[in-house]
Motif scaffolding. Structure first.
Motif, short mmCIF file in Angstrom:
data_model
loop_
_atom_site.label_atom_id
_atom_site.label_comp_id
_atom_site.label_asym_id
_atom_site.label_seq_id
_atom_site.Cartn_x
_atom_site.Cartn_y
_atom_site.Cartn_z
N SER A 1 31.55 51.16 -71.96
CA SER A 1 30.20 52.03 -72.51
C SER A 1 29.47 51.42 -73.49
O SER A 1 28.54 51.78 -73.95
CB SER A 1 30.69 53.57 -73.06
N CYS A 2 29.83 50.08 -74.03
CA CYS A 2 29.41 49.32 -75.01
C CYS A 2 28.15 48.68 -74.49
O CYS A 2 28.40 47.74 -73.55
CB CYS A 2 30.39 48.62 -75.65
N PRO A 3 27.11 48.87 -74.85
CA PRO A 3 25.99 47.99 -74.32
C PRO A 3 26.02 46.26 -74.77
O PRO A 3 25.46 45.68 -73.88
CB PRO A 3 24.54 48.25 -75.10
N GLY B 1 23.29 50.92 -60.75
CA GLY B 1 23.45 52.13 -60.50
C GLY B 1 22.38 53.12 -61.43
O GLY B 1 21.22 52.53 -62.22
N THR B 2 23.05 54.10 -62.03
CA THR B 2 21.94 54.84 -63.02
C THR B 2 22.25 54.39 -64.23
O THR B 2 22.86 53.55 -64.73
CB THR B 2 22.73 56.37 -63.13
N LEU B 3 21.23 54.61 -65.21
CA LEU B 3 20.97 54.44 -66.76
C LEU B 3 22.42 55.12 -67.18
O LEU B 3 22.52 56.45 -67.14
CB LEU B 3 19.92 54.99 -66.98
N ARG C 1 32.48 56.38 -64.49
CA ARG C 1 31.02 56.98 -65.12
C ARG C 1 30.68 58.29 -64.22
O ARG C 1 30.47 58.26 -63.23
CB ARG C 1 30.02 56.07 -64.90
N ILE C 2 30.80 59.47 -64.85
CA ILE C 2 30.52 60.88 -64.10
C ILE C 2 29.37 61.26 -64.91
O ILE C 2 29.40 61.54 -66.18
CB ILE C 2 31.76 61.77 -64.52
N ASN C 3 28.40 61.67 -64.12
CA ASN C 3 27.13 61.99 -64.43
C ASN C 3 26.58 61.23 -65.39
O ASN C 3 25.93 61.74 -66.78
CB ASN C 3 27.09 63.53 -64.90
#
Lengths: 126, 262
Positions: B183-185, A4-6, B93-95
């Motif tokens: 959110s953690c890479p 999906g998006t970054l 995940r919003i925007n």
């Protein structure tokens, strides 16, 4: 499944990305640097020849890029140490990131002439 | 003498009137329908689908999604329970950023462009915005998120000074929504990493003066997939809908391990 998006991270995430990228760049420089310096042990003439190849504007601009990569990696490294060991580090990480960026810009402007002097003279004449 | 009564009681002028003019917003939702297999049995592929919905600027994204599910496409699948930012079900995940759909207001987003909504990253998507939360809760269980004590139980409550309570106050706020962990890479690429949420919940007990299991928990987090995998990208702190300073908590656990002092 495609991702999906970054992910839209903020200062923290992008400083981490930049830290990795500059780290890899510095690694590649060191790789080449160790090889060319090791040539001295093979023959001093081969070493001089290799260094002569480096004396052109393209490599000079790459050197300036190397200065930029090392400066960012070093300054952000100090920020990471502060985040790790300073109690208030995590709270002020964004401010420290912008301080790193500011210092980086100042030092890059300051080193512009000194690093690129040779190329500037070659292109614009002395 | 007669009292003077103002005919029109003046409204508090300081508060600007809220704009309740409905706007049409576009939600661009990442869909995944596992039953949608191809004619020759090809596995289902995720795709983007746009929905247009009218919303009051003060409404939440969750309300708009409910409208879509109720009026446009009943197959749209997402989790939600309390819808008031407490149960932690509707992390998405919003925007491009992890948030709770029930705490994200339309007016806080740019409605001139489509609002992208995707499942949280790093956990397997089961359908649309629903992910498999089992690995997340397993990490939570692995840090033993309960009071560990030894000796006889006191006949009355276990007392604690306000200062000792304050020590771990921030990490008591966690609602286990998984906004931080996903959110953690590091977690995206290494699903074995305990993740910020588990460390936050370990922190809540490690620094509790009544608890005696700090050593055990620190040993668990000292392992390869423990706190040392944290690269301080601060995505977790930025994403937390409860405002927990997640990275700070992780750093405190790291320092407790280095200096062996809780």
């Amino acid at each position: 499944m495609p991702a999906g998006t970054l992910y839209r991270g903020r200062e923290g995430m992008w400083s981490w990305v930049a830290h990795r990228v500059t780290g890899v760049l510095i690694f590649f420089f060191l790789f080449a640097h160790v090889l060319d310096t090791a040539l001295v042990r093979v023959s001093p003439e081969a070493y001089d020849q290799t260094i002569d190849i480096y004396k052109n504007p393209v490599v000079n601009i790459m050197e300036y890029g190397l200065v930029g990569a090392i400066l960012f990696h070093a300054l952000n490294g100090l920020r990471i140490i502060a985040v790790d060991f300073w109690e208030k580090g995590p709270r002020y990480q964004k401010q420290m990131f912008w301080a790193v960026c500011g210092t980086w810009v100042v030092l890059m402007l300051g080193s512009f002439y000194w690093v690129l002097e040779h190329t500037l003279r070659q292109i614009f004449g002395s | 003498m007669t009292a003077v009564i103002e005919e029109t009681p003046s409204a508090p002028a300081a508060k600007p009137a809220r704009d309740h003019t409905p706007v049409v917003i576009t939600l661009r939702i990442r869909r995944y329908l596992p039953d949608l297999v191809g004619p020759n049995g090809e596995p289902a592929v995720p795709f983007w689908q746009d929905f247009q919905v009218e919303a009051d600027p003060t409404e939440r994204i969750l309300t708009a999604m409910h409208k879509i599910k109720g009026e446009q496409d009943g197959s749209l699948t997402f989790r939600r329970s309390c819808a008031h930012g407490i149960c932690g079900s509707d992390a998405m995940r919003i925007n491009g950023r992890n948030r709770l759909a029930c705490k994200t207001l339309v007016k806080d987003l740019d409605v001139t462009k489509p609002i992208t909504i995707e499942a949280i990253k790093g956990l397997e998507v089961e359908k649309d915005l629903v992910v498999d939360m089992d690995p997340f809760f397993q990490s939570f269980k692995d840090v033993m998120p309960f009071l560990i004590t030894s000796g006889n139980e006191p006949t009355r409550e276990r007392l604690q000074s306000p200062e000792d309570r304050e020590r771990f106050d921030d990490t008591t706020k966690c609602i286990l929504c998984a906004c931080c962990t996903t959110s953690c890479p590091v977690f995206w690429t290494d699903g074995q990493y305990f993740g910020p949420a588990a460390i936050v919940n370990a922190h809540r007990f490690i620094f509790d003066s009544r608890d005696e299991g700090a050593e055990q928990r620190l040993e668990i987090l000292n392992e390869k997939e423990g706190v040392w995998r944290c690269r301080t990208t601060f995505n977790c702190t930025d994403a937390c809908p409860r405002g927990i300073e997640v990275t700070k908590a992780i750093q405190e656990v790291k320092r407790a391990l280095i200096f062996r002092r809780v």
